[in-house]
Write a protein that holds these residues in place. Structure first.
Motif, PDB file in Angstrom:
ATOM      1  N   THR A  96       0.816  -1.217   0.000  1.00 13.47           N
ATOM      2  CA  THR A  96       0.000   0.000   0.000  1.00 13.47           C
ATOM      3  C   THR A  96       0.849   1.267   0.000  1.00 13.47           C
ATOM      4  OG1 THR A  96      -0.139  -0.087   2.419  1.00 13.47           O
ATOM      5  CG2 THR A  96      -1.899  -1.168   1.169  1.00 13.47           C
ATOM      6  N   GLY A  97       2.156   1.121  -0.226  1.00 15.44           N
ATOM      7  CA  GLY A  97       3.038   2.280  -0.233  1.00 15.44           C
ATOM      8  C   GLY A  97       4.098   2.178   0.843  1.00 15.44           C
ATOM      9  N   ASN A  98       4.869   3.232   1.009  1.00 14.91           N
ATOM     10  CA  ASN A  98       5.924   3.240   2.014  1.00 14.91           C
ATOM     11  C   ASN A  98       5.335   3.394   3.419  1.00 14.91           C
ATOM     12  OD1 ASN A  98       7.885   2.974   0.085  1.00 14.91           O
ATOM     13  ND2 ASN A  98       8.327   5.165  -0.031  1.00 14.91           N
ATOM     14  N   ALA A  99       6.009   2.783   4.397  1.00 10.51           N
ATOM     15  CA  ALA A  99       5.571   2.855   5.784  1.00 10.51           C
ATOM     16  C   ALA A  99       6.772   3.146   6.668  1.00 10.51           C
ATOM     17  CB  ALA A  99       4.911   1.541   6.210  1.00 10.51           C
ATOM     18  N   LEU A 100       6.525   3.842   7.776  1.00 12.05           N
ATOM     19  CA  LEU A 100       7.550   4.022   8.800  1.00 12.05           C
ATOM     20  C   LEU A 100       7.520   2.785   9.680  1.00 12.05           C
ATOM     21  CD1 LEU A 100       8.441   7.182  10.784  1.00 12.05           C
ATOM     22  CD2 LEU A 100       8.115   5.042  12.002  1.00 12.05           C
ATOM     23  N   LEU A 176       3.682   2.015  10.280  1.00 12.84           N
ATOM     24  CA  LEU A 176       2.783   3.163  10.346  1.00 12.84           C
ATOM     25  C   LEU A 176       2.674   3.793   8.965  1.00 12.84           C
ATOM     26  CD1 LEU A 176       4.230   4.834  13.577  1.00 12.84           C
ATOM     27  CD2 LEU A 176       2.432   3.130  13.435  1.00 12.84           C
ATOM     28  N   THR A 177       1.454   3.910   8.474  1.00  7.55           N
ATOM     29  CA  THR A 177       1.199   4.641   7.240  1.00  7.55           C
ATOM     30  C   THR A 177       0.162   5.725   7.531  1.00  7.55           C
ATOM     31  OG1 THR A 177      -0.662   3.280   6.460  1.00  7.55           O
ATOM     32  CG2 THR A 177       1.563   2.498   5.960  1.00  7.55           C
ATOM     33  N   ALA A 178      -0.158   6.497   6.532  1.00  7.57           N
ATOM     34  CA  ALA A 178      -1.139   7.568   6.719  1.00  7.57           C
ATOM     35  C   ALA A 178      -2.530   7.018   7.011  1.00  7.57           C
ATOM     36  CB  ALA A 178      -1.178   8.461   5.480  1.00  7.57           C
ATOM     37  N   ARG A 179      -2.781   5.745   6.668  1.00  9.40           N
ATOM     38  CA  ARG A 179      -4.120   5.187   6.812  1.00  9.40           C
ATOM     39  C   ARG A 179      -4.255   4.185   7.955  1.00  9.40           C
ATOM     40  NH1 ARG A 179      -7.456   6.432   2.694  1.00  9.40           N
ATOM     41  NH2 ARG A 179      -6.545   7.328   0.805  1.00  9.40           N
ATOM     42  N   THR A 191      -3.830  -5.322  12.014  1.00 11.24           N
ATOM     43  CA  THR A 191      -3.911  -4.041  11.316  1.00 11.24           C
ATOM     44  C   THR A 191      -5.129  -3.277  11.815  1.00 11.24           C
ATOM     45  OG1 THR A 191      -2.834  -4.922   9.337  1.00 11.24           O
ATOM     46  CG2 THR A 191      -4.107  -2.900   9.080  1.00 11.24           C
ATOM     47  N   VAL A 192      -4.950  -2.021  12.141  1.00  8.79           N
ATOM     48  CA  VAL A 192      -6.050  -1.171  12.589  1.00  8.79           C
ATOM     49  C   VAL A 192      -5.926   0.177  11.888  1.00  8.79           C
ATOM     50  CG1 VAL A 192      -4.706  -0.457  14.619  1.00  8.79           C
ATOM     51  CG2 VAL A 192      -7.176  -0.130  14.594  1.00  8.79           C
ATOM     52  N   GLY A 259      -3.699  15.420   9.910  1.00  3.20           N
ATOM     53  CA  GLY A 259      -3.170  16.073   8.718  1.00  3.20           C
ATOM     54  C   GLY A 259      -1.680  15.873   8.538  1.00  3.20           C
ATOM     55  N   LEU A 260      -1.001  15.429   9.570  1.00  2.00           N
ATOM     56  CA  LEU A 260       0.449  15.226   9.491  1.00  2.00           C
ATOM     57  C   LEU A 260       0.828  13.763   9.261  1.00  2.00           C
ATOM     58  CD1 LEU A 260       1.622  17.592  12.379  1.00  2.00           C
ATOM     59  CD2 LEU A 260       1.543  18.060   9.934  1.00  2.00           C
ATOM     60  N   ARG A 261      -0.167  12.888   9.158  1.00  2.00           N
ATOM     61  CA  ARG A 261       0.140  11.467   8.955  1.00  2.00           C
ATOM     62  C   ARG A 261       0.744  11.203   7.588  1.00  2.00           C
ATOM     63  NH1 ARG A 261      -5.784   9.603  10.907  1.00  2.00           N
ATOM     64  NH2 ARG A 261      -5.656  10.383  13.059  1.00  2.00           N
ATOM     65  N   SER A 262       0.603  12.141   6.678  1.00  3.00           N
ATOM     66  CA  SER A 262       1.170  11.951   5.345  1.00  3.00           C
ATOM     67  C   SER A 262       2.690  11.855   5.374  1.00  3.00           C
ATOM     68  CB  SER A 262       0.748  13.099   4.420  1.00  3.00           C
ATOM     69  OG  SER A 262       1.178  14.348   4.952  1.00  3.00           O
TER      70      SER A 262
END
Length: 297
Positions: A96-100, A176-179, A191-192, A259-262
Motif C-alpha cells: 500500500t506504499g511506504n511505511a515508517l 505506520l502509514t497515513a491510513r 492491522t487497525v 493532517g500530518l500522517r502523510s
C-alpha cells in the motif's frame, strides 16, 4: 531485552512504572550467583589441564553442570541491566506504499542455536557417561546421566520454545502509514485503521499473577465505541527494539494530528521520530485546519 531508559526528553506517561525499565540492583543477584559457580568451573578446567588422563571422566559431569549454572545466571544479569533505548526507525516499501517501521524484539539466533547445542551436548555427554559405566559402576552412570540429561532436556525445550523459523527483521515490526497501523511480531499481524482508533492510553501490568512478576509498560490502542464495544491492543515495551516512550508520544501525536500522517513513510517522519518532535509545534489553528481537511476528504 526491553530494559530501556528513554533516550529523549519526552515525559514518561503517568500510568507507567519507571521500575519496569529495570535498575542495576536487579542485576546483582544473578551476577553474584554466576560468580559463586564460576570457581568450580575454573577449578575443573585447571584439574583437567594439569592432570587430564586421570581426572577427565570424573570432572566432565560437574564441570558441565557448573557451566549450566554460570551461563544462564550471567545472561540473566546482563539482560536486566538497564541501557539507553535506541531510536531505531526506518522506511519499508509495502503493498500500500511506504511505511515508517519501528523494529520489534526478535530472539537472538546465536542464543537460540547455542541453547539447542548445549542441550544436545548435555544429553550426549550424559549418554556417554551411562554407556561407559556399564562395565564399572552402573548406579554412578545412571546418576550422571540424569544430572546431565535433565538440564539438557530443559535447554532443548527452551530451544523449541524460542525458535521461530522464517521470522526476520525485514518481515516484522510496527508499520505506520497515513491510513493504518500494522503490528507484526512474526505470527498473525494485526492491522487497525487510524480512524478506528478512539484513544491511545498507557498502562502498566504484571507478566503473571505473582506479586514478584516483572512489570510491563504498554501503549494501548483503543478501538470501537460504547455502541459497538471497546477493544484494546497492547504494545508492550519489552516487545520494542526502540524507545518505548518515544513510540507512545509518536502514536498520540499522529492520532491528534491526522493532517500530518502523510509524513509517515517519508524521511520527515523518520526525522521527527529520531529527534522526538512530538510536542505541540504548530499553532492550534494550523493543526485544526489539517484536521478539517482530513475529515473533508
Amino acid at each position: 531485552m526491553g530494559r530501556y531508559r528513554s533516550s529523549s526528553d519526552l515525559p514518561l506517561p503517568a500510568d507507567w512504572d519507571r521500575k519496569a525499565f529495570g535498575a542495576y540492583r536487579y542485576a546483582v543477584i544473578p551476577f553474584v550467583m554466576a560468580l559463586v559457580a564460576l570457581p568450580m568451573v575454573l577449578a575443573g578446567i585447571w584439574a583437567i589441564v594439569t592432570n587430564r588422563e586421570s581426572v577427565w571422566p570424573g570432572l566432565v559431569p560437574p564441570l558441565l553442570m557448573s557451566l549450566v549454572w554460570v551461563a544462564p545466571f550471567a545472561g540473566w544479569g546482563w539482560s536486566v541491566c538497564p541501557r539507553e533505548a535506541p531510536t531505531a526507525a526506518d522506511i519499508r516499501s509495502t503493498d500500500t506504499g511506504n511505511a515508517l517501521v519501528l523494529p520489534v524484539q526478535l530472539p537472538s539466533r546465536i542464543a537460540t542455536f547455542a541453547t539447542g547445542a548445549v542441550g544436545v551436548l548435555l544429553l550426549g555427554v550424559g549418554l556417554w557417561q551411562l554407556i561407559a559405566s556399564f562395565n564399572h559402576d552402573l548406579s554412578t552412570g545412571i546418576a550422571a546421566f540424569f544430572l546431565l540429561a535433565l538440564p539438557g532436556m530443559v535447554a532443548l525445550l527452551l530451544f523449541a520454545g524460542i525458535y521461530r523459523r522464517g521470522v526476520k527483521a525485514d518481515n516484522t515490526g510496527i508499520l505506520l502509514t497515513a491510513r493504518h497501523i500494522t503490528i507484526n511480531y512474526g505470527d498473525d499481524p494485526t492491522t487497525v485503521a487510524w480512524h478506528d482508533i478512539s484513544a491511545i492510553g498507557a498502562r502498566c501490568y504484571r507478566e503473571g499473577t505473582s506479586r514478584f512478576a516483572s512489570r510491563i509498560n504498554a501503549t494501548t490502542l483503543v478501538t470501537g465505541d460504547a455502541d459497538t464495544g471497546y477493544r484494546s491492543i497492547d504494545i508492550a515495551h519489552k516487545a520494542l527494539r526502540t524507545d518505548p516512550t518515544r513510540v507512545y508520544h509518536q502514536l498520540v501525536f499522529y492520532l491528534r494530528n491526522p493532517g500530518l500522517r502523510s509524513e509517515l513513510g517519508t524521511e520527515d517522519g523518520v526525522d521527527r521520530f529520531r529527534r522526538g518532535g512530538y510536542s505541540p509545534e504548530h499553532p492550534l489553528s494550523f493543526v485544526d485546519s489539517h484536521i478539517r481537511e482530513a475529515n473533508a476528504e
